[in-house]
Design a protein around this motif. Structure first.
Motif, PDB file in Angstrom:
ATOM      1  N   UNK A  75       0.832  -1.193   0.000  1.00  0.00           N
ATOM      2  CA  UNK A  75       0.000   0.000   0.000  1.00  0.00           C
ATOM      3  C   UNK A  75       0.869   1.245   0.000  1.00  0.00           C
ATOM      4  N   UNK A  76       0.636   2.126  -0.977  1.00  0.00           N
ATOM      5  CA  UNK A  76       1.459   3.329  -1.119  1.00  0.00           C
ATOM      6  C   UNK A  76       0.646   4.596  -0.885  1.00  0.00           C
TER       7      UNK A  76
ATOM      8  N   UNK B 235      -1.436  -1.078  -6.406  1.00  0.00           N
ATOM      9  CA  UNK B 235      -2.090  -1.280  -7.708  1.00  0.00           C
ATOM     10  C   UNK B 235      -2.111  -0.012  -8.555  1.00  0.00           C
ATOM     11  N   UNK B 236      -1.716   1.118  -7.954  1.00  0.00           N
ATOM     12  CA  UNK B 236      -1.726   2.397  -8.672  1.00  0.00           C
ATOM     13  C   UNK B 236      -0.302   2.738  -9.124  1.00  0.00           C
ATOM     14  N   UNK B 237      -0.055   2.577 -10.424  1.00  0.00           N
ATOM     15  CA  UNK B 237       1.298   2.790 -10.942  1.00  0.00           C
ATOM     16  C   UNK B 237       1.750   4.244 -10.827  1.00  0.00           C
ATOM     17  N   UNK B 238       0.822   5.171 -11.024  1.00  0.00           N
ATOM     18  CA  UNK B 238       1.177   6.598 -10.946  1.00  0.00           C
ATOM     19  C   UNK B 238       1.681   6.948  -9.547  1.00  0.00           C
TER      20      UNK B 238
ATOM     21  N   UNK C 242       4.009  -3.056  -9.171  1.00  0.00           N
ATOM     22  CA  UNK C 242       2.626  -2.694  -9.502  1.00  0.00           C
ATOM     23  C   UNK C 242       1.772  -3.955  -9.538  1.00  0.00           C
ATOM     24  N   UNK C 243       0.795  -4.035  -8.614  1.00  0.00           N
ATOM     25  CA  UNK C 243      -0.068  -5.215  -8.579  1.00  0.00           C
ATOM     26  C   UNK C 243      -0.883  -5.264  -7.301  1.00  0.00           C
ATOM     27  N   UNK C 244      -1.678  -6.307  -7.162  1.00  0.00           N
ATOM     28  CA  UNK C 244      -2.532  -6.466  -5.987  1.00  0.00           C
ATOM     29  C   UNK C 244      -1.717  -6.936  -4.786  1.00  0.00           C
ATOM     30  N   UNK C 245      -1.947  -6.297  -3.644  1.00  0.00           N
ATOM     31  CA  UNK C 245      -1.149  -6.568  -2.436  1.00  0.00           C
ATOM     32  C   UNK C 245      -1.333  -7.979  -1.895  1.00  0.00           C
TER      33      UNK C 245
END
Length: 455
Positions: free
Chosen positions: A7-8, A30-33, A48-51
């Motif tokens: 989680x970012x 999941x949010x690349x930006x 980038x992907x689901x945790x």
């Protein structure tokens, strides 16, 4: 140490920035930006992907990671991520942020405590934020209130104000002003710079003073730094969500509490679960509503909705209409500096309050608690005093005045036999003491740990 952060968001990004300075950090989101922005600020690897997906966790290096910290926006994702991480790596330490209180009671709490749900450490941000807000309400004039030793000692931040009895006086005079109150000034921040206080340091107006005192004695110290404020009585809480509801429940027996909630269903629900608090269905930015509720006689207006902009606007309106003090919950860290002292008395940052719990786990068993201060620029820790298992010199039996701490570290108090003591120079340390150390330079924490718990 290798740490995987899942989680970012505000907390995940703040943790990544702090931990990447001394650790190998991988961040999954999941949010690349969001990840691209994080990579510009911190020395981290991003995935980038689901945790909670096993293949993503493997890609993040979960097999050889020492710790996984799940701080995504979903409690369920955080719990499942920790479960999958334990399956893939039995030795990994799992930390999960869990907001929903129903997970933290009854059978699920029992399952967490007995490792049936394999989360080693649960962080409840709403509980931590509620405690901070309650402390600010119960200590008029305070900027930040932190507990150590289960509340036996308090570390309090206060802004010194012209007209306060101690303005222009040396810190050593504090005992003359309050002969029956034991306290210690741990740090002073003046014009953004830290000052290591001595007995001859003079308090100046606008100083941010951090002091340690025993439970119940902090108000007397605060009143020496600024003009005396009467205890707060009339409180308006904007937002009846998890934090607003918890706060109202904690203080309704000792304060006149009104809660403003825009949702009819939620307003009805909290009215059925509170005893004396008054629930008002409406908009906290409604000028007519605030006028009808005598906002000019309100001691503290607290905005804790999920909307930063709504919290800011309602606080600014309440202040303009005469509320004595306004507190706003600000989730976006970038907003905190913009609004603090610009119409809003105190901006509460959930990420700063929450991060301390994660940092304490990172420091190991020798450090029992960490409070992140001044947007992460400083810390206060509760550390154990232990003998060296290898026969190296330790500080047991030494007088505090003879213990040389690194620059940027101040010993303010200690917990002994479940009682709080102020750290005067003639106090001898004993094995098992919990020392409270204020750090204006976080880089010296390893050196401080080595002094009190040498390996």
């Amino acid at each position: 140490m290798k740490i995987v952060i899942l989680g970012a968001g505000a907390v995940g990004s703040a943790l990544a920035f702090l931990l990447s300075q001394d650790n190998d950090v991988v961040v999954v989101d999941s949010n690349k930006a969001t990840l691209d922005k994080l990579e510009e600020k911190a020395d981290v690897q991003t995935i980038n992907g689901s945790c909670s997906f096993p293949n993503i966790l493997v890609k993040a290096g979960i097999y050889n990671a020492d710790m996984v910290t799940a701080v995504s926006g979903s409690d369920e994702t955080n719990i499942v991520s920790c479960m999958i991480s334990k399956i893939l790596n039995k030795e990994i330490k799992t930390i999960a942020r869990i907001r929903e209180i129903s997970y933290l009671k009854g059978k699920t709490l029992e399952a967490l405590a007995t490792d049936q749900i394999p989360v080693d450490v649960v962080v409840s941000p709403e509980g931590l934020i509620t405690e901070q807000l309650q402390g600010l309400i119960e200590l008029p004039g305070s900027l930040q209130v932190m507990e150590f030793g289960g509340g036996k000692l308090n570390l309090v931040a206060v802004r010194a104000v012209e007209g306060g009895p101690m303005i222009g006086h040396e810190i050593g005079d504090l005992k003359k002003h309050m002969p029956r109150v034991d306290s210690r000034v741990a740090a002073i921040f003046r014009d953004g710079q830290s000052i290591v206080p001595t007995g001859t340091t003079k308090i100046a107006a606008n100083d941010e003073v951090f002091f340690i005192s025993r439970n119940g004695e902090a108000p007397k110290v605060i009143n020496e730094m600024r003009k005396k404020e009467e205890p707060y009585k009339n409180i308006i809480i904007a937002g009846g969500g998890k934090i607003g509801r918890r706060l109202a429940k904690r203080i309704e027996r000792t304060h006149n509490v009104r809660v403003i909630e825009s949702s009819h269903e939620r307003a009805k629900h909290i009215s059925e679960n509170l005893e004396s608090a008054i629930i008002l269905e409406g908009d906290s930015c409604d000028k007519n509503l605030l006028h009808e509720e005598n906002i000019e006689n309100t001691d503290v207006f607290v905005a804790v909705t999920n909307d930063d902009e709504a919290n800011v606007m309602s606080c600014l309106l309440a202040k303009e209409m005469g509320a004595h003090k306004v507190l706003a919950l600000i989730n976006n860290p970038a907003y905190v500096d913009l609004v603090q002292d610009r119409g809003i008395d105190i901006a509460i940052s959930p990420s700063e309050i929450t991060i301390g719990t994660f940092l304490a786990e990172l420091e190991g068993k020798d450090v029992l608690k960490v409070h992140s201060l001044r947007k992460g620029a400083a810390e206060a820790i509760e550390s154990l005093v232990l003998p060296s298992p290898t026969g190296r010199e330790d500080c047991i039996g030494k007088e505090i005045g003879n213990i040389k701490l690194p620059k940027g570290a101040t010993l303010g108090g200690l917990i002994r036999n479940k009682k709080g003591k102020i750290a005067h120079d003639n106090v001898h340390l004993r094995e098992g003491d919990h020392v409270i150390v204020f750090l204006t330079d976080k880089k010296v924490i390893k050196e401080v740990k080595e002094i009190f718990s040498p390996k």
